[in-house]
Design a protein around this motif. Structure first.
Motif, PDB file in Angstrom:
ATOM      1  N   VAL A 272       1.013  -1.319   0.107  1.00  0.00           N
ATOM      2  CA  VAL A 272       0.026  -0.074   0.023  1.00  0.00           C
ATOM      3  C   VAL A 272       0.830   1.186  -0.122  1.00  0.00           C
ATOM      4  CG1 VAL A 272      -1.964   1.118   1.165  1.00  0.00           C
ATOM      5  CG2 VAL A 272      -1.556  -1.291   1.328  1.00  0.00           C
ATOM      6  N   TYR A 273       1.444   1.411  -1.234  1.00  0.00           N
ATOM      7  CA  TYR A 273       2.572   2.381  -1.396  1.00  0.00           C
ATOM      8  C   TYR A 273       2.185   3.695  -0.777  1.00  0.00           C
ATOM      9  CZ  TYR A 273       4.704  -1.401  -4.024  1.00  0.00           C
ATOM     10  OH  TYR A 273       5.237  -2.483  -4.513  1.00  0.00           O
ATOM     11  N   ASP A 274       0.916   4.282  -1.144  1.00  0.00           N
ATOM     12  CA  ASP A 274       0.716   5.860  -0.806  1.00  0.00           C
ATOM     13  C   ASP A 274       0.477   5.974   0.572  1.00  0.00           C
ATOM     14  OD1 ASP A 274      -1.360   4.189  -1.430  1.00  0.00           O
ATOM     15  OD2 ASP A 274      -2.271   5.585  -2.766  1.00  0.00           O
ATOM     16  N   TYR A 275       0.397   4.975   1.475  1.00  0.00           N
ATOM     17  CA  TYR A 275      -0.218   5.301   2.790  1.00  0.00           C
ATOM     18  C   TYR A 275       1.186   5.570   3.652  1.00  0.00           C
ATOM     19  CZ  TYR A 275      -4.883   3.284   3.393  1.00  0.00           C
ATOM     20  OH  TYR A 275      -6.219   3.300   2.990  1.00  0.00           O
ATOM     21  N   VAL A 276       0.875   6.517   4.423  1.00  0.00           N
ATOM     22  CA  VAL A 276       1.898   7.094   5.408  1.00  0.00           C
ATOM     23  C   VAL A 276       2.693   5.966   6.288  1.00  0.00           C
ATOM     24  CG1 VAL A 276       0.469   7.702   7.369  1.00  0.00           C
ATOM     25  CG2 VAL A 276       2.682   8.847   6.856  1.00  0.00           C
ATOM     26  N   GLU A 277       1.976   4.969   6.543  1.00  0.00           N
ATOM     27  CA  GLU A 277       2.619   3.795   7.189  1.00  0.00           C
ATOM     28  C   GLU A 277       3.494   3.094   6.431  1.00  0.00           C
ATOM     29  OE1 GLU A 277      -1.493   5.430   9.094  1.00  0.00           O
ATOM     30  OE2 GLU A 277      -0.709   4.468   7.257  1.00  0.00           O
ATOM     31  N   HIS A 278       3.169   2.898   5.187  1.00  0.00           N
ATOM     32  CA  HIS A 278       4.053   2.187   4.331  1.00  0.00           C
ATOM     33  C   HIS A 278       5.375   3.203   4.104  1.00  0.00           C
ATOM     34  CE1 HIS A 278       5.601   0.311   0.637  1.00  0.00           C
ATOM     35  NE2 HIS A 278       4.862  -0.886   0.832  1.00  0.00           N
ATOM     36  N   ARG A 279       5.251   4.311   3.735  1.00  0.00           N
ATOM     37  CA  ARG A 279       6.263   5.079   3.374  1.00  0.00           C
ATOM     38  C   ARG A 279       7.405   5.144   4.421  1.00  0.00           C
ATOM     39  NH1 ARG A 279       5.243   8.574  -0.605  1.00  0.00           N
ATOM     40  NH2 ARG A 279       2.940   9.119  -1.366  1.00  0.00           N
ATOM     41  N   TYR A 280       6.939   5.150   5.885  1.00  0.00           N
ATOM     42  CA  TYR A 280       7.753   5.230   6.873  1.00  0.00           C
ATOM     43  C   TYR A 280       8.282   3.843   7.661  1.00  0.00           C
ATOM     44  CZ  TYR A 280       6.824  10.126   5.960  1.00  0.00           C
ATOM     45  OH  TYR A 280       6.595  11.371   5.434  1.00  0.00           O
ATOM     46  N   ALA A 281       7.743   2.549   7.125  1.00  0.00           N
ATOM     47  CA  ALA A 281       8.004   1.529   7.869  1.00  0.00           C
ATOM     48  C   ALA A 281       9.585   1.429   7.332  1.00  0.00           C
ATOM     49  CB  ALA A 281       7.201   0.377   7.083  1.00  0.00           C
ATOM     50  N   ARG A 282      10.126   1.434   6.257  1.00  0.00           N
ATOM     51  CA  ARG A 282      11.466   1.079   6.047  1.00  0.00           C
ATOM     52  C   ARG A 282      12.185   2.158   6.976  1.00  0.00           C
ATOM     53  NH1 ARG A 282      13.112  -2.075   2.310  1.00  0.00           N
ATOM     54  NH2 ARG A 282      11.091  -1.864   0.945  1.00  0.00           N
ATOM     55  N   LEU A 283      11.945   3.229   7.029  1.00  0.00           N
ATOM     56  CA  LEU A 283      12.666   4.209   7.859  1.00  0.00           C
ATOM     57  C   LEU A 283      12.752   3.863   9.287  1.00  0.00           C
ATOM     58  CD1 LEU A 283      12.473   8.103   7.579  1.00  0.00           C
ATOM     59  CD2 LEU A 283      12.796   6.903   9.705  1.00  0.00           C
ATOM     60  N   GLU A 284      11.606   3.265   9.756  1.00  0.00           N
ATOM     61  CA  GLU A 284      11.569   2.630  11.076  1.00  0.00           C
ATOM     62  C   GLU A 284      12.761   1.304  11.153  1.00  0.00           C
ATOM     63  OE1 GLU A 284      10.403   3.608  13.862  1.00  0.00           O
ATOM     64  OE2 GLU A 284       8.917   5.130  13.377  1.00  0.00           O
ATOM     65  N   LEU A 285      12.493   0.484  10.204  1.00  0.00           N
ATOM     66  CA  LEU A 285      13.484  -0.576   9.936  1.00  0.00           C
ATOM     67  C   LEU A 285      14.859  -0.176  10.381  1.00  0.00           C
ATOM     68  CD1 LEU A 285      11.787  -2.878   7.505  1.00  0.00           C
ATOM     69  CD2 LEU A 285      12.388  -3.407   9.891  1.00  0.00           C
ATOM     70  N   ASN A 286      15.201   0.856   9.566  1.00  0.00           N
ATOM     71  CA  ASN A 286      16.472   1.426   9.674  1.00  0.00           C
ATOM     72  C   ASN A 286      16.904   1.917  10.793  1.00  0.00           C
ATOM     73  OD1 ASN A 286      16.983   0.676   6.707  1.00  0.00           O
ATOM     74  ND2 ASN A 286      16.340   2.735   6.180  1.00  0.00           N
ATOM     75  N   ARG A 287      16.252   2.488  11.758  1.00  0.00           N
ATOM     76  CA  ARG A 287      16.365   3.110  12.961  1.00  0.00           C
ATOM     77  C   ARG A 287      16.707   1.953  13.870  1.00  0.00           C
ATOM     78  NH1 ARG A 287      11.771   7.031  14.837  1.00  0.00           N
ATOM     79  NH2 ARG A 287      13.181   8.073  16.281  1.00  0.00           N
ATOM     80  N   LEU A 288      15.740   0.768  13.679  1.00  0.00           N
ATOM     81  CA  LEU A 288      15.999  -0.344  14.545  1.00  0.00           C
ATOM     82  C   LEU A 288      17.471  -0.982  14.473  1.00  0.00           C
ATOM     83  CD1 LEU A 288      12.559  -2.016  14.481  1.00  0.00           C
ATOM     84  CD2 LEU A 288      13.660  -1.104  16.214  1.00  0.00           C
ATOM     85  N   ARG A 289      17.758  -1.088  13.114  1.00  0.00           N
ATOM     86  CA  ARG A 289      19.204  -1.757  12.929  1.00  0.00           C
ATOM     87  C   ARG A 289      20.038  -0.726  13.372  1.00  0.00           C
ATOM     88  NH1 ARG A 289      16.560  -2.312   7.167  1.00  0.00           N
ATOM     89  NH2 ARG A 289      15.884  -4.443   7.215  1.00  0.00           N
TER      90      ARG A 289
END
Length: 300
Positions: A272-289
């Motif tokens: 669901v590419y145009d949802y704000v949640e999809h947009r920032y999920a990868r950024l959150e993953l990078n923060r966890l890493r």
């Protein structure tokens, strides 16, 4: 239960996805049992056809710069909806070059800057949006998110509180403002959320997410409510994209990095590419890493 949705025991899958570095503890694993999996959203053929039509129309020499700018912006939105972010960003840039007062294009390109961790350009893009159109509500959300991820939580609370004030029944608006308040201190976050909770729409499914952060319901209650009111596969996939993201945020705050990581991966898997949640999920993953690297460095 909706078709094409499986209710599965998820613990083994969690371990496989997470890998050795982030494998959740035995105490964490049961929290992800009985999880609904989304059917990834397919690319809409109408979007593909619309992109093809825009490609043809943009070749016309009779178009004014204003018309070209609007067409580039609209095609950029379509590219975003099918996950072609590079092409979308190119179109937003073209739109701004052709029409420097196109507020929507600044807002859209600012979101891409956030995803790229280019926060200075993101701030400038959203500032431009609001200079052109001070009533562009979602620029307050997006600038607030940029400030939150850019480590400027005090400034973020101002924008996100403003965005929430425009619809004080919306649990999503409350959650983003809460994240910024919580980033300043746990106590500030909980006080804020408890203060705004009475105004939220109790019929909105995501209000249960707010209650989860407040500790008044458990995760199973949230998971059990995800099918309420869903009448299509698309509706379910959209909702799960949102739910996975906020459950990831919840577990991230709880220190359950393995579970949080998998929820963010599940949000990405919905397409669901145009949802704000999809947009920032990868950024959150990078923060966890990055957090995991910091912990590893401290242990050495």
């Amino acid at each position: 239960m909706c078709r094409n949705v499986s209710l599965i025991f998820f613990s083994l899958f969690v371990a496989i996805l997470t890998g050795c570095a982030q494998t959740p503890s035995i105490a964490e694993r049961p929290q992800m049992g009985n999880l609904l999996l989304a059917e990834p959203a397919p690319i809409n053929p109408r979007s593909e056809m619309a992109i093809a039509r825009y490609n043809q129309v943009l070749m016309s020499p009779a178009l004014s710069d204003t018309d070209k700018a609007e067409l580039h912006f609209q095609r950029g939105m379509l590219y975003d909806s099918v996950g072609l972010s590079g092409l979308a960003q190119f179109d937003y840039t073209q739109a701004i070059n052709l029409k420097p007062d196109l507020a929507e294009a600044y807002n859209s390109i600012g979101i891409h800057y956030i995803q790229q961790n280019d926060f200075i350009q993101a701030y400038e893009a959203f500032d431009s949006t609001l200079e052109i159109n001070p009533d562009y509500d979602f620029a307050f959300l997006n600038r607030g998110i940029a400030l939150y991820y850019g480590g400027r939580s005090e400034l973020a609370t101002s924008d996100l509180d403003t965005f929430f004030s425009k619809d004080e029944t919306d649990p999503f608006r409350a959650l983003w403002a809460y994240f910024a308040h919580h980033d300043m201190s746990d106590e500030m976050g909980m006080t804020y959320l408890a203060t705004v909770r009475p105004s939220l729409d109790n019929e909105h499914w995501a209000t249960s997410i707010v209650d989860l952060f407040l500790g008044t319901v458990d995760e199973n209650t949230v998971l059990n409510s995800l099918l309420d009111g869903v009448r299509s596969q698309k509706g379910l996939t959209d909702r799960l994209c949102e739910a996975y993201f906020y459950l990831g945020k919840y577990h991230s705050q709880m220190g359950n990095r393995g579970i949080a990581s998998n929820y963010f991966k599940l949000a990405l898997s919905t397409n669901v590419y145009d949802y704000v949640e999809h947009r920032y999920a990868r950024l959150e993953l990078n923060r966890l890493r990055e957090q995991a690297k910091d912990v590893s460095s401290d242990d050495e």
